[in-house]
Scaffold this motif. Structure first.
Motif, PDB file in Angstrom:
ATOM      1  N   PRO A   2      54.569 -50.292  -9.381  1.00 18.96           N
ATOM      2  CA  PRO A   2      55.182 -51.347 -10.209  1.00 18.96           C
ATOM      3  C   PRO A   2      55.308 -50.879 -11.646  1.00 18.96           C
ATOM      4  O   PRO A   2      54.447 -50.184 -12.180  1.00 18.96           O
ATOM      5  CB  PRO A   2      54.179 -52.505 -10.066  1.00 18.96           C
ATOM      6  N   THR A   3      56.397 -51.267 -12.283  1.00 18.19           N
ATOM      7  CA  THR A   3      56.654 -50.819 -13.658  1.00 18.19           C
ATOM      8  C   THR A   3      56.428 -51.922 -14.683  1.00 18.19           C
ATOM      9  O   THR A   3      56.534 -51.675 -15.876  1.00 18.19           O
ATOM     10  CB  THR A   3      58.102 -50.310 -13.779  1.00 18.19           C
ATOM     11  N   ARG A  14      58.244 -63.985  -5.925  1.00 19.94           N
ATOM     12  CA  ARG A  14      58.970 -62.821  -5.435  1.00 19.94           C
ATOM     13  C   ARG A  14      58.562 -62.483  -4.000  1.00 19.94           C
ATOM     14  O   ARG A  14      59.384 -62.005  -3.210  1.00 19.94           O
ATOM     15  CB  ARG A  14      58.758 -61.621  -6.373  1.00 19.94           C
ATOM     16  N   LYS A  18      61.190 -62.225  -0.882  1.00 25.63           N
ATOM     17  CA  LYS A  18      61.243 -61.031  -0.044  1.00 25.63           C
ATOM     18  C   LYS A  18      60.980 -61.389   1.417  1.00 25.63           C
ATOM     19  O   LYS A  18      61.630 -60.835   2.323  1.00 25.63           O
ATOM     20  CB  LYS A  18      60.221 -60.003  -0.533  1.00 25.63           C
ATOM     21  N   TRP A 126      55.887 -53.390   0.482  1.00 27.18           N
ATOM     22  CA  TRP A 126      56.785 -53.719  -0.621  1.00 27.18           C
ATOM     23  C   TRP A 126      56.009 -54.339  -1.777  1.00 27.18           C
ATOM     24  O   TRP A 126      56.277 -54.028  -2.956  1.00 27.18           O
ATOM     25  CB  TRP A 126      57.867 -54.686  -0.129  1.00 27.18           C
ATOM     26  N   ALA A 129      54.329 -51.577  -3.621  1.00 25.14           N
ATOM     27  CA  ALA A 129      55.260 -50.661  -4.282  1.00 25.14           C
ATOM     28  C   ALA A 129      56.004 -51.311  -5.446  1.00 25.14           C
ATOM     29  O   ALA A 129      56.290 -50.657  -6.457  1.00 25.14           O
ATOM     30  CB  ALA A 129      56.266 -50.123  -3.264  1.00 25.14           C
ATOM     31  N   GLU A 130      56.288 -52.607  -5.316  1.00 24.11           N
ATOM     32  CA  GLU A 130      57.166 -53.257  -6.285  1.00 24.11           C
ATOM     33  C   GLU A 130      56.470 -54.247  -7.221  1.00 24.11           C
ATOM     34  O   GLU A 130      56.974 -54.502  -8.323  1.00 24.11           O
ATOM     35  CB  GLU A 130      58.287 -53.996  -5.547  1.00 24.11           C
ATOM     36  N   LEU A 131      55.340 -54.822  -6.788  1.00 22.56           N
ATOM     37  CA  LEU A 131      54.731 -55.897  -7.583  1.00 22.56           C
ATOM     38  C   LEU A 131      53.398 -55.502  -8.203  1.00 22.56           C
ATOM     39  O   LEU A 131      53.231 -55.546  -9.420  1.00 22.56           O
ATOM     40  CB  LEU A 131      54.560 -57.145  -6.713  1.00 22.56           C
TER      41      LEU A 131
END
Length: 388
Positions: A2-3, A14, A18, A126, A129-131
């Motif tokens: 996560p960025t 989110r 998803k 996910w 990887a994303e949150l």
């Protein structure tokens, strides 16, 4: 990785988006805490209502069901998803035709465990990887998780008297899945209201009297030992003789308590093709199934939930259904089944033959009695001959 740093509310929202993108029809997030029904569950086990499902009564399994944090140490949140599987009978006359079998709707195509588990794992990966980085584990009806309580806590519906999770204006034909995560999230409001009201339709309609209403904690109670789903799937040995006539032509599972539920008048067909009935599983011929070899069983039910019953269990159920039909047309298939390699099949075929008003069953039973070496099968043959 996560960025950006997101708030618990943003993360939960989110996750919901998803999950729906992955095909889930409903999703909610709930805190992980000890079960409100832990004591009721322990009493249920103590009363032996789980039958032969010993895995439900293991000390470690009971502890995990009482508190999901025991199952997944450090678990703080549960993401609960649901996907609809309702499919109407392609031939509306099939269930009332005693020469044809009824397969529970959830088992008329692919095994839902595989599809849901794959998507849950994808959702968990996910999230990491994303949150935010998470540790946890996904479950679909196989781990020691009280999914329906978590679903109620996540706002997805209420416990019906039929023991199912029911969603308003959407019914109870839902598969549930859960991801237990080690992070704090923003939670949905629990579903608080019981919309069953005074309705007793499911309790009254259960042929075997398996549904017992609610306990003092408000949890629906079921004697699994009398449930047709248990008798035709989980039970590995003979079906009790007094319950056989009550099963009718249900050969794998049972939907009666859902079919009579008023809320399921709102059920809509599944959008997932994997849950729509495949050819041959919507009103199959009992006589044709009774002659099924092991090779045919393995090929026909590859990837199907029905494989859980194994060939001997399924043919046991089919023999009972043929006995309940009571037609002379079933005699050749049942007489042939008296020579099956499985005692479980031979014994139930003998019972079924004893219910058919024809001279041929008597001859077949007497012939088998001369060579039978299994004591239980012998007792079934003798009972059928005595009843003739």
């Amino acid at each position: 990785m996560p960025t950006q740093v997101l708030s618990p509310h943003e993360i939960s929202e989110r996750i919901r988006l998803k999950a729906r993108e992955l095909g889930f029809g409903a999703v909610g997030v709930a805190p992980v805490r000890p079960s409100a029904y832990g004591d009721a569950y322990t009493r249920w086990i103590g009363e032996g209502m789980h039958g032969e499902m010993a895995y439900l009564a293991r000390e470690d399994a009971v502890a995990k069901r009482r508190d999901p944090a025991v199952l997944v140490p450090g678990a703080r949140s549960a993401v609960v998803v649901a996907i609809e599987y309702y499919n109407a009978d392609a031939d509306a006359a099939a269930p009332a035709d005693p020469s044809r079998g009824i397969v529970a709707r959830y088992a008329r195509n692919l095994d839902y465990h595989d599809l849901l588990k794959e998507r849950l794992i994808a959702l968990q990966e996910w999230i990491s990887a994303e949150l935010l980085p998470v540790q946890g584990r996904a479950y679909v009806d196989t781990g020691a998780v009280l999914e329906r309580e978590l679903a109620q806590r996540a706002g997805l519906g209420w416990f019906g008297r039929n023991t199912m999770l029911i969603q308003p204006r959407r019914g109870s034909y839902w598969f549930l899945g859960t991801i237990l995560l080690d992070v704090e999230l923003a939670y949905d409001a629990p579903f608080a209201k019981d919309h069953c009201g005074t309705c007793q339709a499911c309790v009254s309609a259960c042929p075997t009297g398996a549904l017992l209403g609610r306990d003092a904690a408000g949890a629906p109670r079921m004697d699994a030992r009398r449930c047709i789903s248990y008798l035709t799937i989980e039970l590995r040995g003979p079906i009790p003789r007094d319950l056989r006539p009550l099963i009718g032509n249900r050969v794998y599972g049972c939907d009666i308590c859902q079919e009579v539920c008023p809320w399921n008048s709102f059920a809509t067909p599944a959008s997932e093709e994997a849950f729509l009935a495949r050819e041959g599983l919507d009103g199959p011929s009992l006589i044709e199934w009774m002659t099924m070899t092991q090779e045919e069983f393995s090929a026909r039910f590859k990837g199907s939930p029905i494989k859980r019953a194994k060939r001997r269990g399924l043919l046991r159920n089919v023999a009972v259904a043929l006995g309940n039909w009571g037609s002379p047309d079933a005699v050749p298939a049942l007489a042939a089944a008296l020579n099956d390699e499985e005692p479980l099949v031979r014994g139930h075929a003998a019972w079924a033959l004893g219910r058919i008003p024809d001279e041929r069953p008597v001859d077949a039973l007497r012939a088998r009695l001369e060579v039978e070496d299994d004591e239980w099968v012998i007792s079934e043959i003798k009972s059928s001959l005595d009843e003739d």
